[in-house]
Design a protein around this motif. Structure first.
Motif, PDB file in Angstrom:
ATOM      1  N   SER A  30      22.655 -16.442  19.342  1.00  0.00           N
ATOM      2  CA  SER A  30      23.954 -15.916  19.722  1.00  0.00           C
ATOM      3  C   SER A  30      25.110 -16.828  19.308  1.00  0.00           C
ATOM      4  O   SER A  30      26.115 -16.359  18.784  1.00  0.00           O
ATOM      5  N   SER A  31      24.985 -18.138  19.519  1.00  0.00           N
ATOM      6  CA  SER A  31      26.065 -19.052  19.150  1.00  0.00           C
ATOM      7  C   SER A  31      26.233 -19.105  17.637  1.00  0.00           C
ATOM      8  O   SER A  31      27.351 -19.207  17.133  1.00  0.00           O
ATOM      9  N   GLU A  32      25.123 -19.022  16.912  1.00  0.00           N
ATOM     10  CA  GLU A  32      25.205 -18.987  15.446  1.00  0.00           C
ATOM     11  C   GLU A  32      25.917 -17.714  14.992  1.00  0.00           C
ATOM     12  O   GLU A  32      26.723 -17.749  14.059  1.00  0.00           O
ATOM     13  N   ASP A  33      25.613 -16.600  15.642  1.00  0.00           N
ATOM     14  CA  ASP A  33      26.268 -15.337  15.302  1.00  0.00           C
ATOM     15  C   ASP A  33      27.771 -15.422  15.551  1.00  0.00           C
ATOM     16  O   ASP A  33      28.559 -14.943  14.736  1.00  0.00           O
ATOM     17  N   ASN A  34      28.167 -16.014  16.660  1.00  0.00           N
ATOM     18  CA  ASN A  34      29.596 -16.160  16.966  1.00  0.00           C
ATOM     19  C   ASN A  34      30.298 -17.013  15.914  1.00  0.00           C
ATOM     20  O   ASN A  34      31.418 -16.707  15.496  1.00  0.00           O
ATOM     21  N   PHE A  37      30.672 -14.942  12.804  1.00  0.00           N
ATOM     22  CA  PHE A  37      31.699 -13.928  13.034  1.00  0.00           C
ATOM     23  C   PHE A  37      33.090 -14.534  12.859  1.00  0.00           C
ATOM     24  O   PHE A  37      33.965 -13.952  12.208  1.00  0.00           O
ATOM     25  N   THR A  38      33.303 -15.718  13.414  1.00  0.00           N
ATOM     26  CA  THR A  38      34.592 -16.407  13.295  1.00  0.00           C
ATOM     27  C   THR A  38      34.891 -16.748  11.839  1.00  0.00           C
ATOM     28  O   THR A  38      36.016 -16.535  11.360  1.00  0.00           O
ATOM     29  N   GLN A  39      33.890 -17.247  11.144  1.00  0.00           N
ATOM     30  CA  GLN A  39      34.085 -17.582   9.730  1.00  0.00           C
ATOM     31  C   GLN A  39      34.386 -16.337   8.899  1.00  0.00           C
ATOM     32  O   GLN A  39      35.228 -16.374   7.996  1.00  0.00           O
ATOM     33  N   MET A  40      33.697 -15.246   9.188  1.00  0.00           N
ATOM     34  CA  MET A  40      33.923 -13.999   8.446  1.00  0.00           C
ATOM     35  C   MET A  40      35.343 -13.489   8.680  1.00  0.00           C
ATOM     36  O   MET A  40      36.006 -13.041   7.747  1.00  0.00           O
ATOM     37  N   ASN A  41      35.801 -13.535   9.914  1.00  0.00           N
ATOM     38  CA  ASN A  41      37.171 -13.100  10.208  1.00  0.00           C
ATOM     39  C   ASN A  41      38.195 -13.955   9.467  1.00  0.00           C
ATOM     40  O   ASN A  41      39.184 -13.425   8.941  1.00  0.00           O
ATOM     41  N   GLN A  42      37.964 -15.256   9.424  1.00  0.00           N
ATOM     42  CA  GLN A  42      38.884 -16.139   8.708  1.00  0.00           C
ATOM     43  C   GLN A  42      38.873 -15.821   7.214  1.00  0.00           C
ATOM     44  O   GLN A  42      39.923 -15.729   6.574  1.00  0.00           O
ATOM     45  N   PHE A  43      37.692 -15.609   6.668  1.00  0.00           N
ATOM     46  CA  PHE A  43      37.567 -15.260   5.249  1.00  0.00           C
ATOM     47  C   PHE A  43      38.288 -13.950   4.951  1.00  0.00           C
ATOM     48  O   PHE A  43      39.014 -13.837   3.967  1.00  0.00           O
ATOM     49  N   LYS A  44      38.076 -12.958   5.837  1.00  0.00           N
ATOM     50  CA  LYS A  44      38.696 -11.648   5.631  1.00  0.00           C
ATOM     51  C   LYS A  44      40.225 -11.751   5.691  1.00  0.00           C
ATOM     52  O   LYS A  44      40.923 -11.123   4.908  1.00  0.00           O
ATOM     53  N   THR A  45      40.742 -12.560   6.597  1.00  0.00           N
ATOM     54  CA  THR A  45      42.185 -12.731   6.747  1.00  0.00           C
ATOM     55  C   THR A  45      42.806 -13.342   5.487  1.00  0.00           C
ATOM     56  O   THR A  45      43.937 -13.018   5.131  1.00  0.00           O
ATOM     57  N   ASP A  46      42.043 -14.187   4.811  1.00  0.00           N
ATOM     58  CA  ASP A  46      42.548 -14.868   3.618  1.00  0.00           C
ATOM     59  C   ASP A  46      42.543 -13.981   2.366  1.00  0.00           C
ATOM     60  O   ASP A  46      43.014 -14.416   1.317  1.00  0.00           O
ATOM     61  N   GLN A  47      42.030 -12.760   2.460  1.00  0.00           N
ATOM     62  CA  GLN A  47      41.894 -11.886   1.289  1.00  0.00           C
ATOM     63  C   GLN A  47      43.044 -10.885   1.214  1.00  0.00           C
ATOM     64  O   GLN A  47      43.731 -10.637   2.194  1.00  0.00           O
ATOM     65  N   ASN A  48      43.179 -10.261   0.044  1.00  0.00           N
ATOM     66  CA  ASN A  48      44.207  -9.232  -0.094  1.00  0.00           C
ATOM     67  C   ASN A  48      43.755  -7.954   0.627  1.00  0.00           C
ATOM     68  O   ASN A  48      42.608  -7.853   1.069  1.00  0.00           O
TER      69      ASN A  48
END
Length: 95
Positions: A30-34, A37-48
């Motif tokens: 669960s902690s690894e998934d969180n 998830f946080t890293q994916m959101n940050q990556f997505k925010t940095d994209q067009n």
């Protein structure tokens, strides 16, 4: 449950033991998934916007697949329960 056959009680104990182990393994991830998830959101925010839309569609598709997998697991559990109960029901009807 004391009126139920020993084999049935043991089968239930074993099944709950398996479920407990699976639950503990899932909780440790669960902690690894969180973190992912946080890293994916940050990556997505940095994209067009186009890439953000594609990533959102991908996340939705993965979510749908996970829902289907969970439903399948649930139905397998229901089938397991029925298979455990049917012999008990039939044996009590015969007596």
């Amino acid at each position: 449950m004391s009126n139920w056959p020993d084999w049935f009680q043991e089968a239930l104990r074993q099944r709950f033991y398996q479920l407990e182990l699976a639950s503990e393994q899932q909780a440790s991830c669960s902690s690894e998934d969180n973190n992912l998830f946080t890293q994916m959101n940050q990556f997505k925010t940095d994209q067009n916007e186009d890439i953000q839309r594609l990533l959102s569609e991908w996340e939705e598709a993965i979510g749908d697949q996970l829902s289907q997998d969970k439903q399948s697991i649930y139905m397998e559990g229901v089938k397991d329960g029925i298979q455990l109960l049917l012999p008990v029901i039939h044996s009590t009807n015969i007596r």
